[in-house]
Enzyme design. Structure first.
Site, PDB file in Angstrom:
ATOM      1  N   ASP A 134       0.825  -1.202   0.000  1.00 18.37           N
ATOM      2  CA  ASP A 134       0.000   0.000   0.000  1.00 18.37           C
ATOM      3  C   ASP A 134       0.865   1.260   0.000  1.00 18.37           C
ATOM      4  O   ASP A 134       1.973   1.272   0.556  1.00 18.37           O
ATOM      5  CB  ASP A 134      -0.891   0.042   1.247  1.00 18.37           C
ATOM      6  CG  ASP A 134      -2.100  -0.870   1.132  1.00 18.37           C
ATOM      7  OD1 ASP A 134      -2.524  -1.151   0.004  1.00 18.37           O
ATOM      8  OD2 ASP A 134      -2.622  -1.297   2.182  1.00 18.37           O
ATOM      9  N   MET A 135       0.320   2.325  -0.592  1.00 20.97           N
ATOM     10  CA  MET A 135       0.974   3.623  -0.525  1.00 20.97           C
ATOM     11  C   MET A 135       0.363   4.418   0.619  1.00 20.97           C
ATOM     12  O   MET A 135      -0.848   4.346   0.855  1.00 20.97           O
ATOM     13  CB  MET A 135       0.823   4.383  -1.844  1.00 20.97           C
ATOM     14  CG  MET A 135       1.671   5.641  -1.926  1.00 20.97           C
ATOM     15  SD  MET A 135       3.446   5.341  -1.687  1.00 20.97           S
ATOM     16  CE  MET A 135       3.881   4.528  -3.230  1.00 20.97           C
ATOM     17  N   ARG A 184      -1.546  -0.781  -8.630  1.00 21.42           N
ATOM     18  CA  ARG A 184      -2.871  -0.295  -8.240  1.00 21.42           C
ATOM     19  C   ARG A 184      -2.899   1.225  -8.374  1.00 21.42           C
ATOM     20  O   ARG A 184      -2.030   1.923  -7.851  1.00 21.42           O
ATOM     21  CB  ARG A 184      -3.197  -0.675  -6.797  1.00 21.42           C
ATOM     22  CG  ARG A 184      -4.561  -0.140  -6.312  1.00 21.42           C
ATOM     23  CD  ARG A 184      -4.723  -0.272  -4.805  1.00 21.42           C
ATOM     24  NE  ARG A 184      -4.667  -1.646  -4.386  1.00 21.42           N
ATOM     25  CZ  ARG A 184      -4.240  -2.047  -3.195  1.00 21.42           C
ATOM     26  NH1 ARG A 184      -3.788  -1.163  -2.322  1.00 21.42           N
ATOM     27  NH2 ARG A 184      -4.232  -3.328  -2.873  1.00 21.42           N
ATOM     28  N   ALA A 189      -6.134   8.946  -0.244  1.00 18.03           N
ATOM     29  CA  ALA A 189      -7.063   9.120   0.874  1.00 18.03           C
ATOM     30  C   ALA A 189      -6.474   9.904   2.045  1.00 18.03           C
ATOM     31  O   ALA A 189      -7.085   9.968   3.096  1.00 18.03           O
ATOM     32  CB  ALA A 189      -7.525   7.753   1.375  1.00 18.03           C
TER      33      ALA A 189
END
Length: 308
Positions: A134-135, A184, A189
């Site tokens: 994940d980033m 992805r 967010a």
């Protein structure tokens, strides 16, 4: 909606609000909509439910920015156990895992994070599935991409994540958008400053489409993370324009968000992967979901007010 989004993200770091939400009688109802549960068994049940109607999953054991080495070690062990259980129950072809490097090592230590990621990748390789890193917020972008690059030297299937709201993302894709690269693409967010990120919704969407074009043109296995029906429609058109067959890209949506649309796309033959979070540290995740879609706030507040 932007001021409300900013307010919700601020609440994610407020311990007083955190305690209120965690102890309110009605909170469990809303949490269950977005979080699969707290245990590995809960995560496996979610995978089974998704697989039953043609969807796959990426499983996220919640937690980030840990300052406790023991908690970081617990996170790694939980992922390894989760992967072993996916293999043991014949679910590995229906699920992979997503990991945050800040949950795997204290203080942004790239060496320790890389070693922890290697343990998780070894477990994924053993059961026949993959890992996506994940980033996180923009201050972690360079370090995350470096760790992913090193992991890919042994496991080329390790997935990278890019965020279309960052100004830098198109440049990052120059080295990521190639055949065999799993990437992805999401909007982002985190609350980011205007000097590093687009703050206008339309600009974020335009950047998303440009980045999608780069992935499709470069031959990467694109994982399009969005719930926006307009973007989904555009992405399907762009995939056809680039001559992409179904199965050479996928759509990703969050657990509990637009499940009917997820099923519709899967029924039409699209690959749909659902991001399934689980674990005890659900609060920050929940706040970011509310910030992405402030309309969910009314549902959340009704749940908190419930005494049932």
């Amino acid at each position: 909606m932007e001021p409300l989004r900013t307010l919700i993200l601020a609440a994610a770091d407020n311990d007083v609000i955190r305690r209120v939400v965690a102890t309110a009688p009605g909170s469990r109802q809303i949490v269950a909509r977005f979080v699969a549960g707290e245990t590995v068994a809960d995560a496996l049940d979610a995978v089974r439910g998704l697989a039953a109607d043609g969807r796959t999953a990426t499983l996220d054991y919640l937690g980030e920015y840990t300052s406790d080495p023991e908690l970081a070690e617990k996170t790694v062990r939980t992922y390894v156990h989760l992967l072993e259980e996916l293999g043991a129950h014949g679910l590995a072809r229906h699920a992979e895992v997503s990991v945050k490097l800040s949950a795997l090592a204290v203080g942004g230590d790239e060496v320790l994070a890389g070693r922890a990621l290697s343990r998780i990748c070894e477990a994924a390789e053993a059961c026949g599935t993959t890992v996506t890193v994940d980033m996180e917020d923009h201050t972690a972008t360079d370090a995350t991409l470096r760790v992913v690059e090193r992991a890919r030297q042994r496991w080329p299937w390790v997935g990278a994540v890019v965020q279309s709201y960052l100004h830098r993302t198109e440049s990052d894709l120059a080295s990521l958008a190639h055949k065999g690269s799993r990437v992805r693409l999401c909007k982002g967010a985190y609350a980011e400053p205007g000097d590093v990120a687009f703050t206008d919704t339309h600009a974020v969407d335009v950047s998303y489409v440009r980045c999608a074009n780069a992935l499709l043109d470069g031959g990467a296995y694109a994982m399009f993370a969005t719930h926006d029906p307009r973007l989904v429609s555009v992405l399907r058109q762009r995939a056809r324009w680039y001559g992409r067959e179904r199965g050479s890209y996928e759509y990703q949506m969050l657990y509990g968000i637009r499940p009917d649309e997820q099923r519709r796309l899967a029924t039409e033959g699209e690959t749909v992967r659902v991001y399934v979070p689980f674990g005890e540290q659900w609060y920050g995740y929940l706040m970011r979901r509310l910030a992405e879609r402030p309309a969910n706030l009314a549902l959340f507040l009704r749940a908190l007010a419930s005494r049932s």
